[in-house]
Scaffold this motif. Structure first.
Motif, PDB file in Angstrom:
ATOM      1  N   ALA A 113      -1.023  54.283  29.458  1.00  0.00           N
ATOM      2  CA  ALA A 113      -1.404  53.288  28.448  1.00  0.00           C
ATOM      3  C   ALA A 113      -1.860  53.971  27.163  1.00  0.00           C
ATOM      4  O   ALA A 113      -1.569  53.501  26.063  1.00  0.00           O
ATOM      5  CB  ALA A 113      -2.509  52.382  28.990  1.00  0.00           C
ATOM      6  N   VAL A 116       1.227  55.670  25.421  1.00  0.00           N
ATOM      7  CA  VAL A 116       2.020  54.693  24.678  1.00  0.00           C
ATOM      8  C   VAL A 116       1.357  54.358  23.352  1.00  0.00           C
ATOM      9  O   VAL A 116       2.027  54.193  22.325  1.00  0.00           O
ATOM     10  CB  VAL A 116       2.241  53.426  25.532  1.00  0.00           C
ATOM     11  N   TYR A 161      -0.284  44.323  33.285  1.00  0.00           N
ATOM     12  CA  TYR A 161      -0.342  45.683  32.744  1.00  0.00           C
ATOM     13  C   TYR A 161       0.758  45.941  31.716  1.00  0.00           C
ATOM     14  O   TYR A 161       0.515  46.584  30.679  1.00  0.00           O
ATOM     15  CB  TYR A 161      -0.232  46.695  33.894  1.00  0.00           C
ATOM     16  N   THR A 165       0.195  47.177  27.851  1.00  0.00           N
ATOM     17  CA  THR A 165       0.724  48.449  27.350  1.00  0.00           C
ATOM     18  C   THR A 165       1.608  48.237  26.128  1.00  0.00           C
ATOM     19  O   THR A 165       1.534  49.011  25.155  1.00  0.00           O
ATOM     20  CB  THR A 165       1.522  49.158  28.460  1.00  0.00           C
ATOM     21  N   ARG A 168      -0.609  47.572  23.238  1.00  0.00           N
ATOM     22  CA  ARG A 168      -1.257  48.822  22.802  1.00  0.00           C
ATOM     23  C   ARG A 168      -0.297  49.643  21.946  1.00  0.00           C
ATOM     24  O   ARG A 168      -0.715  50.306  20.986  1.00  0.00           O
ATOM     25  CB  ARG A 168      -1.685  49.640  24.019  1.00  0.00           C
TER      26      ARG A 168
END
Length: 495
Positions: A113, A116, A161, A165, A168
């Motif tokens: 995460a 990324v 999730y 991600t 993000r």
């Protein structure tokens, strides 16, 4: 074509002095611009340091095995037949690890995460650098701060999730836009005499963001409310829509002299300087810049020609090691401390005097000497941390010294690297180095997370990497007190 005016400004002394003579090297107008745009560095610190409290160390155990509802596994042990893991996330209520079960075979997803996010920063730096050259600093800056606000709120509410991600990633892209464009605007605002000082001091709001990150985490112990709390303060950036003006240097570079004249006239008046002959001077600058940018036909492949190969490779290695060590060691120190809130705040605080020290170091001992010395000292501190008793105060002391050393290096290499490359490829050289730093920061969380499985490994890697960087830096020349090279020919003449 990233930040093309900066690539011309460094060595076109007469043209740069012409603009500086119109608005002054540094005055009230420059102070207002810098104080205003530097605010975006606060959220840059929050975004990039948020991972420290999103993925803290915690205790887990197998609460239920497949086919056996009564057996309970040992703490911190993974089982192939475990159906459900339970967690003790104290002092936090909920983290992304407990939210989506990022333990055992899914441990890598926590670091992924952050990787990324840094990938987004890398791509955003290139994207917004191009857009700011094409469409102007102001317009692209407003787009980037709007995206930071939108993605900052969005990243607080994902249901899975993958969505988290992806959000993000886009938050990283937007954050890069604010960082790149704000730095360019500062460098295009002040005169050459003050660029060294302002370039260093510009990093302080980032450190303030770093220092205040644990405050958010302390009062908001669940990852989503923590993220939401950090998304609220950037709403103040909407004020840029009403107060921000375009960079006069960019306006001149694209031939919009009339608009530039209005801004420069206002700046000169604010700084108490005469306003006569402003339009005439700016027209001459616009014509000269057009001639220079038309003549420049070099590309990234020129960075790897004989005259620049060593400088390019060595600089990229140093930048990658700096990003790798800075972000990774910050995360490692927080994961191994008994009080992550306090140690993150103190480690962030100590970096402010480190930046101020960088200004003195650059002026008095030189660029190369400063980078080599503090890479080596930082590496030795980290290695020492791996062999001394694991107590709070020892971790705090060595952690502060180690991170401060790397912070000094990160500040110095911006100035040092810009002086290694000639004007015709300077922005490309800086772009390549910046990309290398982001690659290092993408790798860093995976190494920091090794503290959970191989406790001694992170200190060895984070300690040896700066030492290797110091050795590489020895291959580069000192640039303190030397004239900036204009062309590839200047490199040969100075060799």
């Amino acid at each position: 074509m990233v930040q093309r005016i900066l690539s011309v400004q460094s060595t076109q002394i007469k043209k740069e002095d012409a603009l500086a003579n119109l608005i002054g090297q540094f005055g009230k107008w420059q102070l207002i611009v810098i104080a205003t745009v530097s605010l975006v560095k606060l959220s840059s610190g929050w975004v990039q340091m948020a991972i420290i409290f999103l993925t803290p160390n915690l205790v887990f155990w197998c609460a239920q095995f497949a086919g056996n509802s009564t057996a309970v596994g040992a703490n911190m042990t993974c089982y192939a037949d475990c159906a459900t893991y339970a967690y003790d996330s104290a002092p936090f209520e909920n983290t992304i690890i407990t939210q989506w079960g990022l333990v055992c075979e899914r441990t890598w997803m926590a670091s992924f995460a952050q990787m990324v996010l840094q990938l987004g920063v890398l791509i955003g730096s290139v994207l917004f650098g191009f857009l700011s050259d094409r469409y102007g600093r102001k317009n692209t800056f407003l787009v980037s701060i709007t995206a930071v606000i939108a993605t900052g709120f969005a990243v607080s509410f994902p249901k899975d999730y993958i969505t988290f991600t992806v959000l993000r990633f886009f938050l990283g892209v937007a954050t890069a836009g604010t960082m790149v464009i704000s730095f360019v605007m500062v460098m295009e605002t002040v005169g050459t005499k003050y660029r060294e000082l302002c370039g260093c001091l510009f990093q302080i709001p980032f450190m303030i963001g770093h220092i205040t990150t644990p405050i958010f985490a302390y009062y908001y112990r669940s990852w989503n409310t923590y993220s939401l709390a950090m998304a609220v303060p950037p709403l103040i950036y909407l004020g840029y829509f009403f107060v921000l003006s375009e960079s006069p240097r960019w306006l001149v570079s694209v031939g919009r002299v009339e608009q530039a004249t209005k801004i420069v006239t206002r700046a000169a008046t604010m700084n108490g300087l005469p306003t006569s002959k402003i339009e005439e001077t700016l027209k001459k600058m616009s014509e000269d810049i057009k001639d220079i940018t038309t003549a420049a036909k070099l590309n990234y492949s020129d960075l790897f020609k004989v005259d620049l190969l060593l400088k390019t490779v060595a600089s990229c290695i140093i930048w990658m090691i700096s990003g790798f060590t800075y972000f990774g060691f910050n995360q490692y120190v927080s994961q191994t401390s008994s009080d992550p809130f306090l140690i993150v705040a103190i480690v962030g605080s100590i970096q402010i005097p480190a930046i101020l020290i960088s200004v003195w170091l650059l002026k008095h001992i030189g660029r190369k000497a400063a980078v080599v010395t503090f890479l080596a000292l930082g590496g030795l501190c980290v290695l020492t941390l791996g062999v001394v008793p694991d107590t709070f105060w020892i971790t705090l002391t060595l952690g502060c010294i180690g991170v401060s050393c790397v912070s000094i290096v990160c500040t110095c290499i911006y100035i040092y690297t810009s002086e290694l490359f000639p004007t015709v490829v300077r922005n490309m050289g800086m772009g390549a180095c910046s990309t290398s730093m982001r690659v290092g920061s993408m790798i860093a969380p995976f190494v920091a997370d090794l503290s959970k499985t191989v406790p001694w490994m992170p200190t060895v890697i984070f300690g040896l990497a700066p030492l290797a960087g110091a050795l590489v830096c020895l291959l580069l020349p000192e640039t303190k007190g030397t004239a900036l090279p204009d062309s590839m020919k200047d490199l040969k003449d100075s060799a």
